[in-house]
Design a protein around this motif. Structure first.
Motif, short mmCIF file in Angstrom:
data_model
loop_
_atom_site.label_atom_id
_atom_site.label_comp_id
_atom_site.label_asym_id
_atom_site.label_seq_id
_atom_site.Cartn_x
_atom_site.Cartn_y
_atom_site.Cartn_z
N PHE A 1 -4.64 1.02 5.85
CA PHE A 1 -4.24 1.49 4.52
C PHE A 1 -3.45 2.81 4.67
CE2 PHE A 1 -6.15 1.95 -0.06
CZ PHE A 1 -4.97 2.51 -0.51
N TYR B 1 -7.17 -8.50 6.87
CA TYR B 1 -7.38 -7.75 8.11
C TYR B 1 -8.40 -8.45 9.00
CZ TYR B 1 -4.94 -3.81 5.87
OH TYR B 1 -4.02 -3.01 5.25
N SER C 1 -7.20 -7.33 0.86
CA SER C 1 -6.65 -6.79 2.12
C SER C 1 -7.71 -6.86 3.22
CB SER C 1 -6.11 -5.37 1.93
OG SER C 1 -7.15 -4.49 1.60
N THR D 1 -9.33 0.93 6.81
CA THR D 1 -8.82 2.05 6.02
C THR D 1 -7.68 2.75 6.77
OG1 THR D 1 -11.08 2.25 5.24
CG2 THR D 1 -9.56 3.92 4.50
N ASP E 1 -7.96 -3.97 -2.44
CA ASP E 1 -8.85 -3.85 -1.28
C ASP E 1 -9.70 -5.09 -1.07
OD1 ASP E 1 -8.04 -1.38 -0.42
OD2 ASP E 1 -9.27 -0.37 -1.91
N LEU F 1 -8.58 9.56 1.53
CA LEU F 1 -8.48 8.10 1.48
C LEU F 1 -9.73 7.42 2.05
CD1 LEU F 1 -6.35 5.80 0.82
CD2 LEU F 1 -5.90 5.75 3.27
N HIS G 1 0.81 -1.22 0.00
CA HIS G 1 0.00 0.00 0.00
C HIS G 1 0.84 1.27 0.00
CE1 HIS G 1 -3.25 -2.73 1.30
NE2 HIS G 1 -4.03 -1.83 0.76
N ASN H 1 -11.86 -1.12 1.28
CA ASN H 1 -11.57 -2.38 2.00
C ASN H 1 -12.62 -2.63 3.10
OD1 ASN H 1 -10.57 -0.50 3.83
ND2 ASN H 1 -8.43 -1.06 3.52
N ARG I 1 0.24 3.79 3.46
CA ARG I 1 0.42 4.83 2.44
C ARG I 1 1.27 6.01 2.95
NH1 ARG I 1 -2.29 5.36 -2.28
NH2 ARG I 1 -1.84 3.14 -2.35
N GLY J 1 -9.69 4.38 -0.51
CA GLY J 1 -9.23 3.44 0.52
C GLY J 1 -10.36 2.83 1.33
#
Ligand code: ACO
Length: 427
Positions: A384, A370, A366, A381, A363, A259, A226, A268, A388, A265
């Motif tokens: 993420f 998670y 991921s 997020t 996403d 995001l 990410h 996810n 990032r 983002g």
């Protein structure tokens, strides 16, 4: 002499230089378009607009290629750790042993947050969305570190960078712990960067910390995947806010907000919520495939499709393998994950998705990892954002070092022409 592109309008011809990137990407340089023609370009969503020249990340959506500073994402995910990748993204080269040690030490020296930040955290309701809390706390850090705003030298930039890399994981962990009703934790500087994050997030007050290598490795890989993705919505936000010289922390706070959205983002989280909704509704994936294809239904299959990858998302390929390993290693049996596998299979075989090149994106998988690691859905997020962070920092630093002008797009006005004011009684 570079190539040129010619624009013809009402019998007049205008030449513009064509520039070529190191990966042979071509762009028409229209810096003088308005001053020479009086016209602007219109490109909602910036699908054809290059906002900058950048040496950080290369991606080719058609071929499914992603590289950070020239290194393939596949090789980095396999051979590097997250801190090395962060250094690579921000400073352009893989660090030597000494450089990495110094970077780590400098970050650790900043891995504490002023106690008063806890008061701000306390002000949020427990049910507040963690992304909102994180964005606010990142912005609030400025008040405690005012020198981080005005960074005109590389040295001052470096200080701000290690400061945020040290403090951000603490904010992430606190955001989770507050939500879970756990006492705040400061982590342990003797641990590696990612392991310390895991410890800060999950250590129970009545239990000794014990490393969970599956979790640490999976998270390290996820964060690497990410870490940057060139000029996406949040990164462009970071660059544009930073272009006003607003400072790193403010720019990052704006990037976190960008995001958050489910088209970026936030997808996810949306993926797992969608899978749970399908399960609650009896688990009929075909019904939801039909909804996704129905143009009169706003429903979209979350975790499918990508603005630039019109081939398989290379990150998704790595993550899919990692998801299979994590689920296998942890021996997880979860009906929601079975629905995910079913949907993935159906979509990959369905002409609607195949024709539109809609593949599972990063996403999709991921969220599944998670969930398997026990991270609450609303925190996805945030994870993420954690990954990032180096990318945002690298892009902000590059933008500042290149002395880019303030970002300020134009518009084509389509509203009313000048009209006389109408008094209230006449409206
Ligand atoms: N489900 C169903 N149909 C879809 C989906 C989807 N997930 N995504 C795109 N389509 C369809 C569109 O309806 C459109 O169909 P049409 O040509 O018949 O009108 C076609 O595919 C092209 O879609 P666009 O919206 O034009 O593609 P765009 O590049 O603008 O959007 C986006 C990309 C926003 C990611 C989109 O695919 C989407 O909404 N996906 C679901 C949300 C998601 O997973 N986001 C995460 C992205 S990855 C990231 O941010 C890290």
């Amino acid at each position: 002499m570079s190539d040129k592109a010619t624009l013809e309008y009402k019998g007049r011809k205008f030449d513009f230089p064509v520039i070529e990137g190191t990966e042979k990407e071509l762009a028409i340089d229209i810096k003088t378009l308005r001053s020479t023609t009086g016209m602007i370009t219109l490109d909602p969503g910036y699908k054809n607009t290059g906002s900058c020249e950048s040496a950080i990340t290369f991606l080719d959506g058609e071929k499914g290629i992603l590289r950070y500073r020239g290194y393939s994402i596949e090789e980095l995910a396999e051979k590097a750790d997250f801190l090395e990748v962060a250094y690579l993204l921000i400073f352009g080269e893989l660090p030597t042993k000494e450089q990495l040690e110094k970077f780590d030490t400098d970050i650790k020296a900043e891995s504490h947050v002023d106690e008063d930040v806890k008061k701000i955290l306390d002000g949020f309701p427990k049910a507040a969305h963690p992304m909102g809390v994180l964005s606010s706390l990142t912005s609030a850090l400025i008040a405690f570190n005012p020198s981080s705003v005005n960074v005109s030298s590389e040295e001052a930039m470096y200080k701000s960078i290690v400061r945020i890399l040290g403090k951000f994981p603490v904010l992430v962990a606190w955001t989770l712990r507050k939500r879970e009703g756990l006492p705040l934790d400061y982590g342990d500087d003797s641990l590696g960067y990612v392991e310390n994050i895991v410890k800060m997030m999950f250590k129970k007050p009545n239990r000794d910390y014990k490393k969970n290598p599956i979790m640490v490795d999976a998270l390290d890989k996820l964060l690497i995947l990410h870490a940057d993705h060139e000029q996406n919505c949040s990164t462009s936000t970071v660059r544009i806010v930073g272009s006003s010289h607003a400072g790193l922390f403010t720019s990052l706070s704006a990037g976190i907000s960008a995001l958050w959205g489910p088209l970026h983002g936030g997808a996810n989280q949306a993926v797992i919520e969608m899978l749970e909704a399908i399960k609650e509704d009896g688990g009929d994936t075909k019904k939801y495939m039909a909804k996704a294809k129905d143009k009169n239904d706003p429903f979209r299959l979350m975790g499918f499709g990508h603005r630039v990858y019109k081939n398989f998302d290379p990150r998704a390929r790595i993550i899919k393998k990692s998801a299979d390993e994590v689920l296998g290693d942890l021996g997880i049996d979860d009906p929601v994950l079975d629905i995910a596998k079913g949907l993935e299979k159906e979509a990959l075989e369905d002409p609607y998705f195949v024709d539109r090149k809609l593949y599972p994106n990063v996403d999709f998988y991921s969220g599944i990892i998670y969930r398997a690691l026990g991270i609450p859905t609303e925190m996805f997020t945030v994870m993420f954002a954690l990954g990032r962070l180096p990318g945002w920092i690298a892009q902000w630093r590059e933008m500042r070092l290149r002395n880019e002008p303030i970002g300020r797009p134009r518009q084509v006005y389509i509203g009313a022409n000048l009209r006389p004011f109408k008094a209230l009684k006449n409206r």
